[in-house]
Design a protein around this motif. Sequence first.
Motif, PDB file in Angstrom:
ATOM      1  N   ILE A  84       0.814  -0.907   0.005  1.00 28.80           N
ATOM      2  CA  ILE A  84       0.076   0.349  -0.056  1.00 28.80           C
ATOM      3  C   ILE A  84       0.442   0.807   0.033  1.00 28.80           C
ATOM      4  N   GLY A  85       2.034   1.205   1.019  1.00 28.99           N
ATOM      5  CA  GLY A  85       2.915   2.245   0.887  1.00 28.99           C
ATOM      6  C   GLY A  85       3.287   2.389  -0.173  1.00 28.99           C
ATOM      7  N   ASN A  86       3.964   1.769  -0.998  1.00 30.07           N
ATOM      8  CA  ASN A  86       4.768   1.421  -2.462  1.00 30.07           C
ATOM      9  C   ASN A  86       3.685   2.653  -3.327  1.00 30.07           C
ATOM     10  N   GLU A  87       2.471   2.148  -3.191  1.00 28.74           N
ATOM     11  CA  GLU A  87       1.106   2.237  -4.127  1.00 28.74           C
ATOM     12  C   GLU A  87       1.018   4.017  -4.370  1.00 28.74           C
ATOM     13  N   TYR A  88       1.405   4.602  -3.360  1.00 26.13           N
ATOM     14  CA  TYR A  88       1.351   6.059  -2.804  1.00 26.13           C
ATOM     15  C   TYR A  88       2.415   6.831  -3.090  1.00 26.13           C
ATOM     16  N   SER A  89       3.526   6.170  -2.904  1.00 25.76           N
ATOM     17  CA  SER A  89       4.988   6.639  -2.955  1.00 25.76           C
ATOM     18  C   SER A  89       4.833   7.103  -4.657  1.00 25.76           C
ATOM     19  N   ASN A  90       5.377   5.270  -5.325  1.00 24.44           N
ATOM     20  CA  ASN A  90       5.809   5.304  -6.388  1.00 24.44           C
ATOM     21  C   ASN A  90       4.442   6.153  -7.701  1.00 24.44           C
ATOM     22  N   LYS A  91       3.599   5.968  -6.834  1.00 23.81           N
ATOM     23  CA  LYS A  91       2.481   6.791  -7.833  1.00 23.81           C
ATOM     24  C   LYS A  91       1.670   5.799  -8.601  1.00 23.81           C
ATOM     25  N   THR A  92       1.903   4.908  -8.346  1.00 25.26           N
ATOM     26  CA  THR A  92       1.321   3.351  -9.201  1.00 25.26           C
ATOM     27  C   THR A  92      -0.193   3.185  -9.141  1.00 25.26           C
ATOM     28  N   ILE A  93      -0.799   4.345  -7.539  1.00 24.50           N
ATOM     29  CA  ILE A  93      -2.300   4.279  -7.409  1.00 24.50           C
ATOM     30  C   ILE A  93      -3.118   4.985  -8.491  1.00 24.50           C
ATOM     31  N   LYS A  94      -2.551   5.709  -8.954  1.00 25.38           N
ATOM     32  CA  LYS A  94      -2.909   7.025  -9.700  1.00 25.38           C
ATOM     33  C   LYS A  94      -3.143   6.269 -11.097  1.00 25.38           C
ATOM     34  N   GLN A  95      -1.721   6.019 -11.241  1.00 23.17           N
ATOM     35  CA  GLN A  95      -1.250   5.055 -12.953  1.00 23.17           C
ATOM     36  C   GLN A  95      -3.035   4.459 -13.174  1.00 23.17           C
ATOM     37  N   ILE A 171      -3.601   1.779   3.841  1.00 24.24           N
ATOM     38  CA  ILE A 171      -4.805   2.892   3.240  1.00 24.24           C
ATOM     39  C   ILE A 171      -4.824   4.299   4.350  1.00 24.24           C
ATOM     40  N   LEU A 172      -4.673   3.829   5.250  1.00 23.35           N
ATOM     41  CA  LEU A 172      -5.682   5.024   6.391  1.00 23.35           C
ATOM     42  C   LEU A 172      -4.018   6.030   6.562  1.00 23.35           C
ATOM     43  N   ALA A 173      -3.289   5.089   6.994  1.00 28.56           N
ATOM     44  CA  ALA A 173      -1.826   5.622   7.087  1.00 28.56           C
ATOM     45  C   ALA A 173      -0.807   6.383   6.156  1.00 28.56           C
ATOM     46  N   LYS A 174      -0.653   5.794   4.731  1.00 24.80           N
ATOM     47  CA  LYS A 174      -0.258   5.695   3.437  1.00 24.80           C
ATOM     48  C   LYS A 174       1.278   5.525   3.019  1.00 24.80           C
ATOM     49  N   ARG A 175       1.324   5.453   4.741  1.00 25.57           N
ATOM     50  CA  ARG A 175       2.877   4.859   5.361  1.00 25.57           C
ATOM     51  C   ARG A 175       3.294   3.991   5.541  1.00 25.57           C
ATOM     52  N   SER A 176       4.418   2.821   5.391  1.00 21.85           N
ATOM     53  CA  SER A 176       4.661   1.581   5.674  1.00 21.85           C
ATOM     54  C   SER A 176       4.837   1.370   7.692  1.00 21.85           C
ATOM     55  N   ALA A 177       5.898   2.744   8.421  1.00 19.23           N
ATOM     56  CA  ALA A 177       5.983   2.972   9.337  1.00 19.23           C
ATOM     57  C   ALA A 177       5.096   2.818  10.075  1.00 19.23           C
ATOM     58  N   PHE A 178       4.072   3.927   9.542  1.00 21.93           N
ATOM     59  CA  PHE A 178       2.752   4.339  10.334  1.00 21.93           C
ATOM     60  C   PHE A 178       1.954   3.498  10.510  1.00 21.93           C
ATOM     61  N   ALA A 179       1.897   2.788   9.535  1.00 18.97           N
ATOM     62  CA  ALA A 179       0.722   1.775   9.787  1.00 18.97           C
ATOM     63  C   ALA A 179       0.771   0.068  10.736  1.00 18.97           C
ATOM     64  N   LEU A 180       2.230   0.019  10.811  1.00 14.68           N
ATOM     65  CA  LEU A 180       2.421  -0.648  11.822  1.00 14.68           C
ATOM     66  C   LEU A 180       2.315   0.036  13.216  1.00 14.68           C
ATOM     67  N   ALA A 181       2.727   1.017  13.290  1.00 15.11           N
ATOM     68  CA  ALA A 181       2.787   1.213  14.394  1.00 15.11           C
ATOM     69  C   ALA A 181       1.419   1.959  14.707  1.00 15.11           C
ATOM     70  N   PHE A 182       0.125   1.850  14.384  1.00 16.63           N
ATOM     71  CA  PHE A 182      -1.187   1.599  15.075  1.00 16.63           C
ATOM     72  C   PHE A 182      -1.727   0.368  15.126  1.00 16.63           C
ATOM     73  N   LEU A 183      -0.993  -0.577  14.046  1.00 19.42           N
ATOM     74  CA  LEU A 183      -0.597  -1.817  15.446  1.00 19.42           C
ATOM     75  C   LEU A 183      -0.705  -1.959  16.341  1.00 19.42           C
ATOM     76  N   PHE A 184       0.646  -1.366  16.391  1.00 16.99           N
ATOM     77  CA  PHE A 184       0.614  -1.700  18.435  1.00 16.99           C
ATOM     78  C   PHE A 184      -0.275  -0.435  19.212  1.00 16.99           C
ATOM     79  N   ILE A 185      -0.375   0.194  18.826  1.00 15.01           N
ATOM     80  CA  ILE A 185      -1.006   1.256  18.970  1.00 15.01           C
ATOM     81  C   ILE A 185      -2.038   0.622  19.709  1.00 15.01           C
ATOM     82  N   LEU A 186      -2.855  -0.257  18.381  1.00 14.46           N
ATOM     83  CA  LEU A 186      -4.056  -0.887  18.383  1.00 14.46           C
ATOM     84  C   LEU A 186      -4.442  -1.288  19.767  1.00 14.46           C
ATOM     85  N   PHE A 187      -3.012  -2.721  19.974  1.00 12.99           N
ATOM     86  CA  PHE A 187      -2.856  -3.261  20.629  1.00 12.99           C
ATOM     87  C   PHE A 187      -3.266  -2.761  22.318  1.00 12.99           C
TER      88      PHE A 187
END
Length: 274
Positions: A84-95, A171-187
């Motif tokens: 997901i993060g790569n889709e945003y960073s590489n702009k492939t989602i738009k393409q 999808i929510l965070a757009k960044r891999s590190a933030f998404a994994l951080a959300f997992l820890f926060i949810l825990f």
Amino acid sequence: MLRLLNLELQKLLLNKTSKILIFISFILPFFIILLSSLKINVFGFFTLELGELGIFNFPIIWHLTTFFAAQFKFFFAIVVVSMIGNEYSNKTIKQNLIDGLSKKEFILSKFYTITFFSLVSTLLICLLSLCIGLYYSSYTEASIILRETEFLLAYFIKLIGFFSLCLFFGILAKRSAFALAFLFILFILEWITFGLITWKFNAVIAEKTQNFFPLKSMHKLIDQPFQRIAMSKFPDKENLVYDYAVHWHEIVIVMGWTALFVFLSYRLLKHRDL
């Protein structure tokens, strides 16, 4: 479905990091084989071989291997949030959207990929458990071998549920590190909520409520097998008795969370300005 799955697999296989993480997530369960053949020298007096203790007998082998294999799911979780993060960073989602892929198809392509790898992992664990069990087990009757194979279904549902949560956070965070951080926060939030309910009411109500939380409900699908092993070794100990079975209502809860995470991922993407 095959078109969307093939599109996503091509993206993953072109990414070197994703290929490495996928390989690791699939190869790690084979360490269970090493565990089964492990010989421990006890102070030089005798050698203890885990496989000879009966813990790899049918049907307990299904419980043991799915529990340990589930501990390695974090590696593929990194793949999910990264794709997901790569889709945003590489702009492939738009393409992809410009090329005619709808936002619904975009989410479905991710979910199909999650389901595909969860299925492959489940089949791998099934084959692995069967091989270890046939080698070590004292029971070879088909009825005993096939007993408790519902742990494989629980493992499959558990993976899909956890990776769908990772998809939503990606999808929510757009960044891999933030998404994994959300997992820890949810825990952390789940345990804080558990503590507050225990303090406000009692531990029984808190435990029943906690079983409906996302991460806890996924964890409850396959309870730890150690107490069960102790039960088999000390059957007269009443305090060792506990419910380790896979229950239909636990599967329904996780499937409900899975559907919600996929739906929220789609809604979030649908209303987001890319």
